[in-house]
Write an enzyme that holds these catalytic residues in place. Structure first.
Site, PDB file in Angstrom:
ATOM      1  N   GLY A  46     139.517   0.802  -1.067  1.00 22.19           N
ATOM      2  CA  GLY A  46     140.924   0.510  -0.776  1.00 22.19           C
ATOM      3  C   GLY A  46     141.342  -0.576  -1.738  1.00 22.19           C
ATOM      4  N   CYS A  77     133.168   0.620  -3.323  1.00 22.73           N
ATOM      5  CA  CYS A  77     134.292   0.237  -4.183  1.00 22.73           C
ATOM      6  C   CYS A  77     134.910  -1.095  -3.717  1.00 22.73           C
ATOM      7  CB  CYS A  77     135.304   1.372  -4.237  1.00 22.73           C
ATOM      8  SG  CYS A  77     136.268   1.326  -5.729  1.00 22.73           S
ATOM      9  N   ARG A 103     136.310  -6.611 -11.033  1.00 22.45           N
ATOM     10  CA  ARG A 103     137.273  -5.663 -10.462  1.00 22.45           C
ATOM     11  C   ARG A 103     137.961  -4.855 -11.558  1.00 22.45           C
ATOM     12  NH1 ARG A 103     141.376  -8.417  -6.495  1.00 22.45           N
ATOM     13  NH2 ARG A 103     142.010  -6.246  -6.347  1.00 22.45           N
ATOM     14  N   ILE A 136     137.339   5.321  -8.788  1.00 21.44           N
ATOM     15  CA  ILE A 136     138.793   5.151  -8.726  1.00 21.44           C
ATOM     16  C   ILE A 136     139.112   3.658  -8.843  1.00 21.44           C
ATOM     17  CG2 ILE A 136     140.885   5.559  -7.376  1.00 21.44           C
ATOM     18  CD1 ILE A 136     139.217   7.717  -5.821  1.00 21.44           C
ATOM     19  N   ARG A 137     139.662   3.281  -9.961  1.00 22.51           N
ATOM     20  CA  ARG A 137     139.923   1.833 -10.214  1.00 22.51           C
ATOM     21  C   ARG A 137     138.721   1.011  -9.745  1.00 22.51           C
ATOM     22  NH1 ARG A 137     144.014  -1.720  -9.343  1.00 22.51           N
ATOM     23  NH2 ARG A 137     144.409  -1.053  -7.206  1.00 22.51           N
ATOM     24  N   HIS A 173     132.702   6.353  -4.754  1.00 20.21           N
ATOM     25  CA  HIS A 173     133.145   6.789  -3.416  1.00 20.21           C
ATOM     26  C   HIS A 173     132.365   7.991  -2.887  1.00 20.21           C
ATOM     27  CE1 HIS A 173     136.893   4.419  -2.992  1.00 20.21           C
ATOM     28  NE2 HIS A 173     136.896   4.448  -4.313  1.00 20.21           N
ATOM     29  N   GLU A 175     132.115   9.060  -0.011  1.00 20.49           N
ATOM     30  CA  GLU A 175     132.826   9.709   1.106  1.00 20.49           C
ATOM     31  C   GLU A 175     133.832  10.737   0.609  1.00 20.49           C
ATOM     32  OE1 GLU A 175     133.272   6.863  -0.141  1.00 20.49           O
ATOM     33  OE2 GLU A 175     135.381   6.286  -0.153  1.00 20.49           O
TER      34      GLU A 175
HETATM   35  N1  GLN Z   1     140.699  -1.677  -7.438  1.00 19.47           N
HETATM   36  C1  GLN Z   1     140.387  -1.942  -6.078  1.00 19.47           C
HETATM   37  C2  GLN Z   1     140.061  -3.423  -5.867  1.00 19.47           C
HETATM   38  O1  GLN Z   1     139.911  -4.124  -6.805  1.00 19.47           O
HETATM   39  C3  GLN Z   1     139.224  -1.079  -5.619  1.00 19.47           C
HETATM   40  C4  GLN Z   1     139.578   0.386  -5.722  1.00 19.47           C
HETATM   41  C5  GLN Z   1     138.884   1.265  -4.735  1.00 19.47           C
HETATM   42  O2  GLN Z   1     138.363   0.827  -3.711  1.00 19.47           O
HETATM   43  N2  GLN Z   1     138.893   2.548  -5.028  1.00 19.47           N
HETATM   44  O3  GLN Z   1     139.952  -3.863  -4.763  1.00 19.47           O
END
Ligand code: GLN
Length: 191
Positions: A46, A77, A103, A136-137, A173, A175
């Site tokens: 998240g 993540c 991050r 994802i990021r 991820h 999940e």
């Molecule tokens: N970019 C988010 C963060 O720095 C993490 C992204 C994710 O959980 N998919 O908190």
């Protein structure tokens, strides 16, 4: 087996579906008392700053730190960031795992990617094909402390999964795929 999913923000519902498929009872954790009687806890992906802010507001920071002393916790993540002791920014962190994370190490949302990773820790499985990981990021695990085992690295050596006893961190991820090996691995830790 009773596993909690920290349900403040992020994709906790996907973890819940996976855990229930594997036969675990699942509790959504929003308040300290929800931690009672759990065998382990998953902190989902998240936005780590949001998760940290809400955990502070709901009085969860200390209870989570106490819980993590003798219970399995897995951060995926943003959850991995929240578990870490250092994210090189000022934001609420549990500081349970001796890892430093960076991050958004791979760029923005559009730079999300998927890659097949070898995971040696799954070698006791009947078959151990590479693990298809979704980023994802995602954060990178920049460095790990002495008591921390590296579970997976990208081809160039950058760390994306680590374990410190009963604590687990993945940049990606599990999940979001059908591969349940990481969830089963975590349930073993929680036993
Ligand atoms: N970019 C988010 C963060 O720095 C993490 C992204 C994710 O959980 N998919 O908190």
């Amino acid at each position: 087996m009773k596993i909690g999913v920290l349900a403040l923000q992020g994709d906790f519902a996907e973890h819940q579906v996976m855990l229930e498929k594997l036969g675990s009872e699942v509790v959504q954790v929003r308040l300290p008392r929800h931690l009672e009687g759990l065998d382990g806890l998953i902190i989902p992906g998240g936005e780590s700053t949001t998760i940290g802010k809400l955990a502070t507001e709901f009085g969860l920071m200390e209870p989570l730190r106490q819980f993590g002393k003798d219970h399995a916790i897995w951060g995926t993540c943003a959850g991995a960031i929240f578990l870490s002791k250092d994210a090189r920014r000022n934001q609420p962190l549990l500081g349970l795992m001796d890892i430093v994370v960076e991050r958004n190490a791979f760029g923005r949302q559009v730079d999300s990617f998927e890659v097949d990773l070898p995971i040696a820790a799954f070698s006791q499985e009947k078959a151990n094909p590479p693990y298809h990981a979704v980023f994802i990021r995602a954060p990178l695990i920049e460095s790990v402390g002495k008591g921390v085992e590296v579970l997976s690295q990208l081809e160039d050596g950058r760390i994306v999964a680590a374990q410190q006893g009963h604590l687990l961190a993945t940049s990606f991820h599990p999940e979001l795929t059908a591969d349940d090996r990481f969830h089963r691995y975590f349930m073993e830790l929680a036993k």
